[in-house]
Write a protein that holds these residues in place. Sequence first.
Motif, PDB file in Angstrom:
ATOM      1  N   PRO A  27       0.831  -1.220   0.000  1.00 27.41           N
ATOM      2  CA  PRO A  27       0.000   0.000   0.000  1.00 27.41           C
ATOM      3  C   PRO A  27       0.865   1.271   0.000  1.00 27.41           C
ATOM      4  CG  PRO A  27      -0.741  -1.533   1.704  1.00 27.41           C
ATOM      5  CD  PRO A  27       0.530  -2.083   1.156  1.00 27.41           C
ATOM      6  N   TYR A  28       2.017   1.215   0.666  1.00 28.21           N
ATOM      7  CA  TYR A  28       2.921   2.372   0.712  1.00 28.21           C
ATOM      8  C   TYR A  28       3.539   2.613  -0.670  1.00 28.21           C
ATOM      9  CZ  TYR A  28       2.246   1.717   5.684  1.00 28.21           C
ATOM     10  OH  TYR A  28       1.671   1.568   6.930  1.00 28.21           O
ATOM     11  N   TYR A  29       3.845   1.523  -1.366  1.00 25.54           N
ATOM     12  CA  TYR A  29       4.378   1.653  -2.724  1.00 25.54           C
ATOM     13  C   TYR A  29       3.362   2.341  -3.632  1.00 25.54           C
ATOM     14  CZ  TYR A  29       7.973  -1.886  -1.577  1.00 25.54           C
ATOM     15  OH  TYR A  29       9.024  -2.591  -1.037  1.00 25.54           O
ATOM     16  N   GLU A  30       2.101   1.951  -3.458  1.00 25.75           N
ATOM     17  CA  GLU A  30       1.063   2.518  -4.322  1.00 25.75           C
ATOM     18  C   GLU A  30       0.994   4.036  -4.134  1.00 25.75           C
ATOM     19  OE1 GLU A  30      -3.664   2.057  -5.411  1.00 25.75           O
ATOM     20  OE2 GLU A  30      -2.878   0.980  -3.658  1.00 25.75           O
ATOM     21  N   ARG A  31       1.124   4.456  -2.872  1.00 21.64           N
ATOM     22  CA  ARG A  31       1.128   5.883  -2.558  1.00 21.64           C
ATOM     23  C   ARG A  31       2.310   6.584  -3.234  1.00 21.64           C
ATOM     24  NH1 ARG A  31       1.042   7.220   3.791  1.00 21.64           N
ATOM     25  NH2 ARG A  31       3.271   7.251   3.355  1.00 21.64           N
ATOM     26  N   LEU A  32       3.490   5.939  -3.174  1.00 23.48           N
ATOM     27  CA  LEU A  32       4.673   6.514  -3.824  1.00 23.48           C
ATOM     28  C   LEU A  32       4.465   6.639  -5.335  1.00 23.48           C
ATOM     29  CD1 LEU A  32       7.638   4.705  -2.020  1.00 23.48           C
ATOM     30  CD2 LEU A  32       7.449   7.177  -2.278  1.00 23.48           C
ATOM     31  N   HIS A  51       7.412   0.901 -12.661  1.00 20.91           N
ATOM     32  CA  HIS A  51       8.098  -0.085 -13.489  1.00 20.91           C
ATOM     33  C   HIS A  51       8.988   0.594 -14.537  1.00 20.91           C
ATOM     34  CE1 HIS A  51       8.705  -3.409 -16.330  1.00 20.91           C
ATOM     35  NE2 HIS A  51       8.325  -4.234 -15.382  1.00 20.91           N
ATOM     36  N   ALA A  52       8.469   1.650 -15.161  1.00 16.69           N
ATOM     37  CA  ALA A  52       9.201   2.295 -16.262  1.00 16.69           C
ATOM     38  C   ALA A  52      10.567   2.796 -15.798  1.00 16.69           C
ATOM     39  CB  ALA A  52       8.379   3.450 -16.832  1.00 16.69           C
ATOM     40  N   GLU A  53      10.610   3.568 -14.708  1.00 19.32           N
ATOM     41  CA  GLU A  53      11.885   4.131 -14.239  1.00 19.32           C
ATOM     42  C   GLU A  53      12.799   3.045 -13.676  1.00 19.32           C
ATOM     43  OE1 GLU A  53       9.163   7.455 -14.690  1.00 19.32           O
ATOM     44  OE2 GLU A  53       8.918   5.657 -13.475  1.00 19.32           O
ATOM     45  N   VAL A  54      12.216   2.100 -12.920  1.00 22.67           N
ATOM     46  CA  VAL A  54      13.023   1.045 -12.312  1.00 22.67           C
ATOM     47  C   VAL A  54      13.737   0.230 -13.385  1.00 22.67           C
ATOM     48  CG1 VAL A  54      12.903  -1.147 -11.033  1.00 22.67           C
ATOM     49  CG2 VAL A  54      11.727   0.885 -10.144  1.00 22.67           C
ATOM     50  N   SER A  55      13.003  -0.193 -14.412  1.00 25.47           N
ATOM     51  CA  SER A  55      13.647  -1.025 -15.443  1.00 25.47           C
ATOM     52  C   SER A  55      14.656  -0.212 -16.244  1.00 25.47           C
ATOM     53  CB  SER A  55      12.617  -1.714 -16.341  1.00 25.47           C
ATOM     54  OG  SER A  55      11.676  -0.794 -16.803  1.00 25.47           O
ATOM     55  N   PRO A 331       0.330  -1.073 -11.918  1.00 25.76           N
ATOM     56  CA  PRO A 331      -0.814  -1.393 -12.789  1.00 25.76           C
ATOM     57  C   PRO A 331      -0.562  -1.046 -14.260  1.00 25.76           C
ATOM     58  CG  PRO A 331      -1.343   0.448 -11.309  1.00 25.76           C
ATOM     59  CD  PRO A 331       0.004  -0.070 -10.900  1.00 25.76           C
ATOM     60  N   ALA A 332       0.444  -0.216 -14.542  1.00 20.92           N
ATOM     61  CA  ALA A 332       0.764   0.086 -15.943  1.00 20.92           C
ATOM     62  C   ALA A 332       1.236  -1.180 -16.671  1.00 20.92           C
ATOM     63  CB  ALA A 332       1.849   1.163 -16.007  1.00 20.92           C
ATOM     64  N   VAL A 333       1.804  -2.139 -15.916  1.00 21.15           N
ATOM     65  CA  VAL A 333       2.316  -3.370 -16.528  1.00 21.15           C
ATOM     66  C   VAL A 333       1.408  -4.557 -16.203  1.00 21.15           C
ATOM     67  CG1 VAL A 333       4.320  -4.931 -16.630  1.00 21.15           C
ATOM     68  CG2 VAL A 333       4.657  -2.469 -16.378  1.00 21.15           C
ATOM     69  N   TYR A 334       0.793  -4.521 -15.014  1.00 20.44           N
ATOM     70  CA  TYR A 334      -0.102  -5.599 -14.578  1.00 20.44           C
ATOM     71  C   TYR A 334      -1.488  -4.995 -14.327  1.00 20.44           C
ATOM     72  CZ  TYR A 334       4.314  -7.978 -14.125  1.00 20.44           C
ATOM     73  OH  TYR A 334       5.546  -8.520 -14.398  1.00 20.44           O
ATOM     74  N   ASP A 336      -4.414  -6.123 -14.435  1.00 20.53           N
ATOM     75  CA  ASP A 336      -5.465  -6.941 -13.842  1.00 20.53           C
ATOM     76  C   ASP A 336      -5.188  -7.219 -12.363  1.00 20.53           C
ATOM     77  OD1 ASP A 336      -7.778  -8.368 -13.716  1.00 20.53           O
ATOM     78  OD2 ASP A 336      -6.929 -10.207 -14.582  1.00 20.53           O
ATOM     79  N   HIS A 337      -5.627  -6.324 -11.486  1.00 17.59           N
ATOM     80  CA  HIS A 337      -5.476  -6.504 -10.030  1.00 17.59           C
ATOM     81  C   HIS A 337      -4.070  -6.927  -9.614  1.00 17.59           C
ATOM     82  CE1 HIS A 337      -9.730  -5.936  -9.364  1.00 17.59           C
ATOM     83  NE2 HIS A 337     -10.003  -6.825 -10.307  1.00 17.59           N
ATOM     84  N   PRO A 338      -3.099  -6.036  -9.739  1.00 16.93           N
ATOM     85  CA  PRO A 338      -1.718  -6.415  -9.398  1.00 16.93           C
ATOM     86  C   PRO A 338      -1.553  -6.844  -7.939  1.00 16.93           C
ATOM     87  CG  PRO A 338      -1.898  -4.031  -9.788  1.00 16.93           C
ATOM     88  CD  PRO A 338      -3.191  -4.645 -10.213  1.00 16.93           C
ATOM     89  N   GLU A 339      -2.492  -6.441  -7.063  1.00 21.72           N
ATOM     90  CA  GLU A 339      -2.348  -6.761  -5.638  1.00 21.72           C
ATOM     91  C   GLU A 339      -2.879  -8.166  -5.318  1.00 21.72           C
ATOM     92  OE1 GLU A 339      -6.358  -5.682  -6.340  1.00 21.72           O
ATOM     93  OE2 GLU A 339      -4.502  -4.722  -7.009  1.00 21.72           O
ATOM     94  N   LYS A 340      -3.444  -8.844  -6.341  1.00 21.76           N
ATOM     95  CA  LYS A 340      -3.967 -10.203  -6.142  1.00 21.76           C
ATOM     96  C   LYS A 340      -2.949 -11.247  -6.586  1.00 21.76           C
ATOM     97  CE  LYS A 340      -8.928 -10.402  -5.968  1.00 21.76           C
ATOM     98  NZ  LYS A 340      -9.448  -9.036  -6.195  1.00 21.76           N
TER      99      LYS A 340
END
Length: 410
Positions: A27-32, A51-55, A331-334, A336-340
């Motif tokens: 949840p903290y990541y989502e906020r970031l 994802h974009a910046e990390v990769s 969610p830009a890469v996943y 469909d419910h990335p938290e599931k």
Amino acid sequence: MNEHVQSTGSEPLFNPLAPEYIRNPYPYYERLRTMDPVHLNVHGAFVASRHAEVSLVMRDKRFGKDFSERTIRRYGPKIMEEPAFRSMSHWMLQQDPPDHTRLRGLVVKAFTARRVEDMRPRIQQVVDETLDRIIPQGKMDLIEDFAFRLPVTIICDMLGIPEEHREAFYNGSRDGGRLLDPVPLSPEEIKQANAGNVMAAMYFHQLFELRRKQPGDDLTTQLVQAEENGHKLTNEELTANIILLFGAGHETTVNLIGNGLLALHRNPDQLALLKANPGLITNAIEEFLRYDSSVQATGRVALEDIEDLGGKRIPKGETVLCLLGSANHDPAVYPDHPEKLDIRRPNVKPLSFGGGIHFCLGAQLARIEAEIAISTLLRRIPDLRLDDAENPEWRPTFVLRGLKCLPASW
């Protein structure tokens, strides 16, 4: 952590050692990702969460490791005299080319897909022997009694550590993870890290002597011979990189198995699905890696001024912390419910093994170890139950995410 840095009086956006962060960082990541995707944290590092910046940062030649420089910035000029940091400065994981290229070249052959595939029967044997011993007891700690034994045994095999020395490694402590965290170590923690480093170095020097006298078909023998031929490897590099291989060779795989088993038991529908379709295990491992990565972050340093990374300017010499766990939930890469947890999820390509020239050497080995460990456990103890899937005890480290223990019975 100094929360007064942000004058708003709000909590810092990135506080990785806070207990609630360790329990569930997502949840903290989502906020970031939504509020400040390249966030300047209280320690002066830029924290990339999408994802974009990390990769990009992991693959871009304008970023490197520059370990000594970065560590001196954080701790002051005397830090590289501390044995633990000196040793880390020689890890291939912390090196830039040409040293990185030379060191990695010496070990890469031991980790080829072919060599690792050939280890399947041995991995299966270790898992079965462990379960043979433990099944009659009716209960175990999935971490210490199960997840931990397999990768330690396999890395001992690969490094040529004799059977009679292994008991010490099976009972060894697992508290080295703090060294990697993006929060500076206290003097007391540095002292502990140094002590651990000295003990490891003492053991491996004995092993080097043994393999000089009695060469084996193992990685230590290979490296000792490279060191003796001069130019290829100094003794300090040899020692540091064996310590790295031993640590990296089990620490993260223990967590992959543990985090994967916890995720399955917290999602009984997925557990039932995997038991009904054991062939899903290969994709399930990719999803475990994505869903709750055993390595949550990796760092790079800007080797030149970077004008625009996610809207921020990164001056030369500044650190970018790449949040792998956050990128895996983007969610830009996943979409469909990335938290599931979804072991059938298509196109799972987790960033958990890093990227670019430092892409994890043991990625394939870790996948196969986790695959055999988890599928054998589900097959042989179908009625296994976790004592407490809701509130398991996490280890108090951030970069290496894993459980202290995971008691189960059947």
